[in-house]
Enzyme design. Structure first.
Site, PDB file in Angstrom:
ATOM      1  N   GLU A 282      -8.519   1.792  -9.700  1.00 18.17           N
ATOM      2  CA  GLU A 282      -7.626   2.503  -8.781  1.00 18.17           C
ATOM      3  C   GLU A 282      -6.501   3.200  -9.538  1.00 18.17           C
ATOM      4  O   GLU A 282      -5.926   2.624 -10.472  1.00 18.17           O
ATOM      5  CB  GLU A 282      -6.980   1.518  -7.795  1.00 18.17           C
ATOM      6  CG  GLU A 282      -7.908   1.017  -6.722  1.00 18.17           C
ATOM      7  CD  GLU A 282      -7.127   0.266  -5.622  1.00 18.17           C
ATOM      8  OE1 GLU A 282      -5.900   0.146  -5.729  1.00 18.17           O
ATOM      9  OE2 GLU A 282      -7.781  -0.195  -4.671  1.00 18.17           O
ATOM     10  N   ARG A 300     -15.096  -6.048  -7.167  1.00 14.71           N
ATOM     11  CA  ARG A 300     -15.992  -6.296  -6.015  1.00 14.71           C
ATOM     12  C   ARG A 300     -16.594  -4.976  -5.563  1.00 14.71           C
ATOM     13  O   ARG A 300     -16.104  -3.911  -5.940  1.00 14.71           O
ATOM     14  CB  ARG A 300     -15.176  -6.907  -4.876  1.00 14.71           C
ATOM     15  CG  ARG A 300     -14.136  -5.937  -4.363  1.00 14.71           C
ATOM     16  CD  ARG A 300     -13.310  -6.463  -3.210  1.00 14.71           C
ATOM     17  NE  ARG A 300     -12.475  -5.421  -2.652  1.00 14.71           N
ATOM     18  CZ  ARG A 300     -11.246  -5.122  -3.061  1.00 14.71           C
ATOM     19  NH1 ARG A 300     -10.704  -5.808  -4.040  1.00 14.71           N
ATOM     20  NH2 ARG A 300     -10.557  -4.152  -2.521  1.00 14.71           N
TER      21      ARG A 300
HETATM   22  C1  MV4 Z   1       3.359   2.306  -6.308  1.00 16.11           C
HETATM   23  C2  MV4 Z   1       3.569   3.406  -5.454  1.00 16.11           C
HETATM   24  C3  MV4 Z   1       4.529   4.345  -5.836  1.00 16.11           C
HETATM   25  N1  MV4 Z   1       5.205   4.199  -7.018  1.00 16.11           N
HETATM   26  N2  MV4 Z   1       4.034   2.200  -7.457  1.00 16.11           N
HETATM   27  C4  MV4 Z   1       0.682  -0.164  -3.254  1.00 16.11           C
HETATM   28  C5  MV4 Z   1      -0.067  -1.434  -3.481  1.00 16.11           C
HETATM   29  C6  MV4 Z   1      -0.588  -1.352  -4.862  1.00 16.11           C
HETATM   30  N3  MV4 Z   1      -1.960  -0.869  -4.816  1.00 16.11           N
HETATM   31  C7  MV4 Z   1       0.294  -0.380  -5.589  1.00 16.11           C
HETATM   32  N4  MV4 Z   1       0.891   0.418  -4.565  1.00 16.11           N
HETATM   33  C8  MV4 Z   1       1.743   1.415  -4.851  1.00 16.11           C
HETATM   34  N5  MV4 Z   1       2.459   1.350  -5.992  1.00 16.11           N
HETATM   35  C9  MV4 Z   1       4.939   3.137  -7.809  1.00 16.11           C
HETATM   36  N6  MV4 Z   1       5.599   3.003  -8.986  1.00 16.11           N
HETATM   37  C10 MV4 Z   1       2.792   3.495  -4.262  1.00 16.11           C
HETATM   38  C11 MV4 Z   1       1.865   2.502  -3.998  1.00 16.11           C
HETATM   39  C12 MV4 Z   1       0.990   2.621  -2.848  1.00 16.11           C
HETATM   40  C13 MV4 Z   1       1.477   2.581  -1.588  1.00 16.11           C
HETATM   41  C14 MV4 Z   1       2.811   2.370  -1.414  1.00 16.11           C
HETATM   42  C15 MV4 Z   1       3.294   2.384  -0.145  1.00 16.11           C
HETATM   43  C16 MV4 Z   1       2.449   2.582   0.944  1.00 16.11           C
HETATM   44  C17 MV4 Z   1       1.117   2.731   0.760  1.00 16.11           C
HETATM   45  C18 MV4 Z   1       0.601   2.709  -0.500  1.00 16.11           C
HETATM   46  C19 MV4 Z   1      -0.759   2.853  -0.704  1.00 16.11           C
HETATM   47  C20 MV4 Z   1      -1.248   2.893  -1.972  1.00 16.11           C
HETATM   48  C21 MV4 Z   1      -0.361   2.754  -3.071  1.00 16.11           C
END
Ligand code: MV4
Length: 454
Positions: A282, A300
């Site tokens: 991802e 997975r």
């Molecule tokens: C972030 C981000 C923005 N800036 N990190 C969300 C869970 C995990 N997969 C990592 N995620 C994120 N990390 C930084 N430095 C945005 C996400 C993000 C997200 C954040 C808020 C709402 C929905 C999201 C969906 C995918 C990733």
């Protein structure tokens, strides 16, 4: 000369899951001539996967802890039925290193990554430092336990806003955005406390906050002979509270040059963790700068794997079973991507409150036609239990271009009926999303639904 033929054979497999993914796996097993054993909780006695499997064993009460997460019960089923493999699907025990270890210690085949790999990718901080060492782009900031003093220095270098992340968090939990030094001094100890209370681990790290990133992921297949191949990419930016709602393949907004770099990064990471099987790397993607950043790897098969299957013609679940038997990948290059696909997750939830709304399926008219695939365990008369996630069906649509794709997806919604006492679905929510300007123009991002007040 690498291995062409299986080094071990799966004659019978325990499907340690339920719902649509259990049905999905049973279908592929039938085509491979592999016998299937379904496990089910008392609540799933009448579920479709139980009807389709060659054998079915009740493993406990509805509570997942006592059934689908009950490792001794699942191992006993393999023993009683003489199965030689366990297929975990997604969720439940699918990324549990202990479970994978116990399965292999019992002399059974775990159809998934090696236990050591699951340990590595299960720790967000460790995974990020592996990515960094492997030369995979990571979000600027720290990738290990960070003190407030260090965080202040890092934030000064990378600029505000920054995001504080709990190492033991995940799926959006344990993340805080901070816009200034003053706020960082205030919020840092709060973030540590929250992490300690929520996850039993107060390790915090800091990253540059990406305002409106896209969520782009690369599907990987890796065999036991070191072959690691990217099987296309997906965009999963339409999320509500970190739950994916619509996923699509390929990612519409990335150009070929960026795609090539993404694939190289994903393969580098998969090799660095000695990956085996089907997995997904991802990334967060900034469409402005065209920069992408590793966030995690999932060990997975994912809910959204069918969109990749629709644009490549590759059966990913079949390859999970072939790789687990020691077959070598005969796919040497990223496959040609034909057209566009999207998946709509149809959930049993109240369209207004999004609260789960299980019930009995009294009237069911499912969509079909050219370029339409429905992965579901629903049938007329089925009682949707309240104990598990609310996914009822996945409507997967294919078309030669994205405009026709959206038209076909809307047609699919129009022809669907899923009705019953107490049963509500998010069908209309999908119609709304497909018709937003942002989605139609491919300008959607992970914060879109939140900004539209969903
Ligand atoms: C972030 C981000 C923005 N800036 N990190 C969300 C869970 C995990 N997969 C990592 N995620 C994120 N990390 C930084 N430095 C945005 C996400 C993000 C997200 C954040 C808020 C709402 C929905 C999201 C969906 C995918 C990733």
């Amino acid at each position: 000369m690498s291995q062409k033929y299986p080094t071990r054979e799966i004659k019978k497999v325990v499907i340690a899951n339920r719902g649509e993914i259990a049905v999905r796996a049973i279908r592929t097993c039938k085509e491979l001539g592999i016998k299937t054993v379904a496990v089910y909780s008392e609540a799933d006695k009448e579920s479709l996967h139980v009807k389709l499997a060659d054998e079915a064993i009740c493993i406990g009460p509805p509570n997942p802890q006592e059934s689908y997460l009950n490792i001794p019960a699942i191992l006993s089923v393999a023993d009683i039925t003489g199965a030689d493999a366990i297929y975990p699907g997604y969720g439940f025990l699918s990324e549990n290193p202990k479970f994978a270890e116990i399965v292999e210690a019992a002399g059974l085949i775990f159809i998934g990554p090696r236990p050591e790999t699951l340990k590595l990718i299960g720790n967000k901080v460790k995974a990020k430092s592996i990515a960094k060492k492997a030369g995979v782009p990571t979000i600027p900031g720290s990738s290990r336990r960070t003190t407030l003093e260090e965080a202040l220095d890092i934030a000064h270098d990378i600029g505000y806003p920054v995001m504080l992340k709990a190492a033991a968090g995940g799926g959006g939990r344990g993340m805080r955005v901070v816009f200034s030094e003053k706020e960082l001094r205030e919020k840092f100890p709060l973030a540590q406390n929250e992490a300690r209370i929520s996850f039993g681990d107060d390790t915090i790290y800091i990253e540059k906050f990406l305002m409106r990133p896209k969520h782009i992921e690369v599907q990987i297949l890796a065999d036991e002979y070191g072959n690691v191949v990217p099987i296309g990419d997906r965009e999963c930016s339409i999320q509500r509270r970190h739950q994916k709602v619509i996923e699509e393949a390929p990612a519409y907004s990335i150009d070929q040059e960026t795609r090539k770099k993404l694939y190289e990064a994903a393969v580098k990471f998969a090799k660095a963790v000695n990956y085996r099987g089907a997995g997904t790397v991802e990334f967060l993607y900034d469409p402005e700068s065209k920069e992408f950043y590793f966030i995690e790897m999932n060990g997975r098969i994912q809910v959204e794997h069918p969109v990749t299957e629709m644009v490549t013609g590759i059966d990913l679940v079949k390859w999970q079973f072939l790789i687990a038997q020691g077959y070598e990948l005969d796919i040497k290059e990223p496959p040609t991507i034909n057209g566009y696909a999207l998946e709509m997750r149809i959930n049993a939830e109240d369209p207004k409150t999004f609260a789960p709304s299980p019930g009995t399926v009294e009237k069911l008219i499912l969509p079909g036609g050219f370029g339409v695939r429905v992965d579901t365990h629903l049938y007329q008369g089925y009682q949707v239990p309240p104990y598990y996630d609310s996914l009822l069906a996945k409507f997967i649509v294919w078309a030669p271009d994205r405009e026709e794709l959206i038209k076909r997806a809307l047609r699919v919604i129009d022809e669907t009926t899923i009705e019953g006492k107490g049963l509500k679905t998010n069908l209309e929510f999908h119609r709304f999303i497909l018709q937003t300007k942002e989605f139609k123009e491919g300008k959607h991002h992970v914060k879109l639904l939140e900004e539209l007040n969903y």
